[in-house]
Enzyme design. Structure first.
Site, PDB file in Angstrom:
ATOM      1  N   ARG A  21       0.933  -1.356   0.215  1.00 44.55           N
ATOM      2  CA  ARG A  21       0.292   0.211   0.215  1.00 44.55           C
ATOM      3  C   ARG A  21       0.925   0.965   0.177  1.00 44.55           C
ATOM      4  O   ARG A  21       0.649   2.539  -1.095  1.00 44.55           O
ATOM      5  CB  ARG A  21      -0.648  -0.075   1.169  1.00 44.55           C
ATOM      6  CG  ARG A  21      -1.899  -1.116   1.516  1.00 44.55           C
ATOM      7  CD  ARG A  21      -3.041  -1.259   0.244  1.00 44.55           C
ATOM      8  NE  ARG A  21      -4.126  -2.246   0.862  1.00 44.55           N
ATOM      9  CZ  ARG A  21      -4.174  -2.807  -0.049  1.00 44.55           C
ATOM     10  NH1 ARG A  21      -3.169  -3.369  -0.581  1.00 44.55           N
ATOM     11  NH2 ARG A  21      -4.725  -4.082   0.193  1.00 44.55           N
ATOM     12  N   LYS A  32      -6.978   1.565   2.122  1.00 42.12           N
ATOM     13  CA  LYS A  32      -7.391   0.733   1.176  1.00 42.12           C
ATOM     14  C   LYS A  32      -7.195  -0.343   2.403  1.00 42.12           C
ATOM     15  O   LYS A  32      -6.315  -0.882   2.417  1.00 42.12           O
ATOM     16  CB  LYS A  32      -7.178  -0.001   0.319  1.00 42.12           C
ATOM     17  CG  LYS A  32      -8.220  -1.140   0.055  1.00 42.12           C
ATOM     18  CD  LYS A  32      -7.866  -1.513  -1.427  1.00 42.12           C
ATOM     19  CE  LYS A  32      -9.199  -2.890  -1.889  1.00 42.12           C
ATOM     20  NZ  LYS A  32      -9.390  -2.985  -2.736  1.00 42.12           N
TER      21      LYS A  32
END
Length: 469
Positions: free
Chosen positions: A412, A453
Site C-alpha cells: 500500500r 485501502k
C-alpha cells in the site's frame, strides 16, 4: 646335481606392473562401459599389456637361467616379448589417434565410427612401418650379449622396437599439434603419458639396465589412461558434480542461500518437501518498487522492447543487491519486491534497506541517461517494517515468499506513493528514529493523512537521503 638359480636381474618392476594392470583389468571389466572407438581399442590394449608384462617376466627368468633352459623356449619368450611390445606400441598410437580424431571430427559434426575408411588412412602411417619392422623382427634371431648375467640385448629385433617407438612418438606429436585447439585436456594427457613413458623410462633403462623398468612404464601409461579417460566412475562423478553445481546455482538464484541449503536436505524422493519451510520473524523491512507509466511506455515503444528494457533494468537491480544485505523476494509484472532482515536476521536492516532503495534511485537516473527512452522510467517506492511469516510452501515450483499485514501495508505504501519518491510507514519511521545514525543519513517529510485501502486514514513519511541533497 642341485642347481641354484643365480638371478642378477631385478624384475620387481615387472611384477608390480603386472599386478597393477591386473587390477585395472578387473575394475575395467567389472562395470558397464560407454561405447566409443578409443574404448574398444583400450580393451585390446589392456590384454596386450598384461601379456607383454607376463612374457617380459618369463623372458628375464629364462635368460638368467638359460644354460638350463631349452634355447627354443628362451627364444620364444624373448621374441614374444618383443612382438608384444610392438603390438602395445601400435595399440597405444591407435588409441591416441582415435582420441584426437574423435574430438576433432566431433567439432565438424563427423561421426568417427561412420568414417572407417578415412580413419584407416590415418592408421596407415603406423601400420605400414610396423609391417616392415615386424618382418625384420620375425626373420632376425635374437642376440644375447655376454653371458646374459650382467646385461643382455636382443640385437636387431630390439633395435627395431626402439626405432619404431621413436617414430610413433613423432607421429603422435604431429597429431597433438595439428589438433591441439580442439582436443580436451584429458585427452592430451594420454599423449603426454605415452611420450613420457617412451622417453624417460627408456632413458632410465639405459642408465640402470638391471632395473628392467620398460615393462613397468607400459603399466604406468595404462594406469594414466584409465584414470583420465576410461574410468567410468570418475566420468560419472565429474558429470554428476557438473550437474549438481548447475542445480545449486539455479536453486540459489531462485531462493535465498539459507533456504536453498535447507531445501536440499528436506527434499523427499518424490521431489516434494519433507516438511514445510516456514519461519516467523518479529521484525523485517519490506519494500515494493513499481515502474510508473508502464502501460504508456509499452504503448510507446512496443511490448517486446518494453519487456527487454524491463529485463535489463531488473537485472541491474539484481547486480546491485550483491552490495547490500537485502534479499530479492520476487518480481510481479513491473513490480519488484525486496526484504531486509530475512532470512538472515540482523540489526539495522531498516537503514540497510533505505540505502539500497536510494542506490536504486541513482541507478534509474543512470539507466535513463544511457537508454534515453520516452518517457523516462521512474519508480514509485514504498516500504514498511514489522513482523512477517516467510518460507516455502506447496509441493512444486518452489518460491520463497512472505505473508502478513506488514507485507500488505508495504504494498500500500508503494501504490499510494508518488513517482521518484520513497514513502515509508509510521512503523518504519519509528524504528529509524531509534537509530543513532538515521538522523544524519535521512530527512523525513511528514505527509498529510492518506486514505489507505482497508486501513483508513494513515500517517506516512517521504524520506530523502542527506547524501543526495
Amino acid at each position: 646335481m642341485v642347481h641354484t638359480i643365480c638371478m642378477k636381474y631385478n624384475f620387481a618392476f615387472q611384477i608390480a606392473g603386472f599386478i597393477l594392470v591386473s587390477l585395472i583389468i578387473a575394475m575395467f571389466f567389472s562395470k558397464k562401459r560407454w561405447s566409443s572407438l578409443p574404448n574398444t581399442i583400450f580393451k585390446a590394449l589392456l590384454i596386450s599389456t598384461l601379456l607383454e608384462l607376463a612374457c617380459d617376466i618369463i623372458s628375464v627368468i629364462t635368460i638368467t637361467d638359460r644354460a638350463y633352459v631349452l634355447p627354443s623356449i628362451n627364444d620364444f619368450f624373448s621374441k614374444g616379448y618383443i612382438i608384444l611390445m610392438h603390438l602395445w606400441i601400435v595399440l597405444v598410437l591407435c588409441y591416441v589417434i582415435a582420441s584426437f580424431l574423435e574430438s576433432a571430427w566431433a567439432v565438424k559434426g563427423i561421426d568417427i565410427r561412420q568414417n572407417k575408411k578415412r580413419l584407416f588412412m590415418h592408421y596407415l602411417w603406423i601400420l605400414i612401418p610396423e609391417a616392415v619392422m615386424l618382418v625384420i623382427v620375425l626373420l632376425t634371431p635374437v642376440y644375447y650379449a655376454g653371458e646374459g648375467q650382467a646385461i643382455y640385448s636382443y640385437g636387431i629385433p630390439s633395435t627395431c622396437t626402439y626405432i619404431y617407438s621413436s617414430y610413433c612418438v613423432v607421429v603422435a606429436l604431429v597429431y597433438f599439434f595439428v589438433n591441439f585447439k580442439v582436443v580436451p585436456v584429458k585427452r592430451k594427457i594420454t599423449l603426454l603419458s605415452f611420450t613420457l613413458m617412451e622417453g624417460c623410462v627408456a632413458l632410465l633403462q639405459s642408465i640402470f639396465p638391471e632395473m628392467l623398468i620398460l615393462g613397468f612404464g607400459t603399466a604406468v601409461c595404462i594406469f594414466i589412461m584409465y584414470m583420465n579417460m576410461e574410468n567410468p566412475d570418475l566420468e560419472m562423478i565429474a558429470r554428476l558434480k557438473a550437474a549438481n553445481d548447475k542445480s545449486d546455482k539455479l536453486l540459489k538464484n531462485i531462493l535465498p542461500q539459507k533456504i536453498a541449503d535447507s531445501l536440499k536436505d528436506d527434499m523427499t524422493e518424490s521431489g516434494g518437501l519433507a516438511e514445510k519451510v516456514i519461519e516467523e520473524f518479529d521484525d523485517v523491512t519490506v519494500a515494493f518498487m513499481d515502474i510508473v507509466g508502464f502501460t504508456e511506455l509499452s504503448n510507446a515503444i512496443g511490448h517486446v522492447k518494453t519487456v527487454d528494457l524491463l529485463n535489463e533494468f531488473f537485472s541491474q537491480i539484481d547486480e546491485l543487491l550483491d552490495s547490500y544485505r537485502v534479499e530479492k523476494i520476487k518480481t510481479i509484472g513491473d513490480a519488484y519486491m525486496v526484504a531486509a532482515g530475512v532470512p538472515e536476521r540482523y540489526e539495522g536492516h531498516q537503514e540497510e534497506m533505505l540505502h539500497f532503495l536510494f542506490a536504486v534511485q541513482d541507478l534509474i537516473v543512470r539507466f535513463n541517461s544511457a537508454h534515453q527512452t520516452f518517457p523516462d522510467l521512474s519508480l514509485r517506492i514504498g516500504a514498511n517494517s514489522g513482523p512477517v511469516v516467510a518460507g516455502v510452501i506447496g509441493e512444486k515450483k518452489f518460491v520463497y515468499d512472505m505473508w502478513g499485514a506488514t507485507v500488505n501495508f508495504a504494498s500500500r505504501m508503494e501504490s499510494n506513493g508518488e513517482p521518484s519518491r520513497i514513502q515509508i510507514s509510521t512503523a518504519l519511521y519509528a524504528k529509524l528514529l531509534q537509530s543513532p545514525t538515521a538522523s544524519g543519513n535521512f530527512l523525513f517529510q511528514k505527509r498529510e493523512a492518506v486514505e489507505i485501502k482497508g486501513c483508513g486514514q494513515c500517517t506516512t513519511y517521504f524520506v530523502t537521503s542527506t547524501q543526495r541533497l
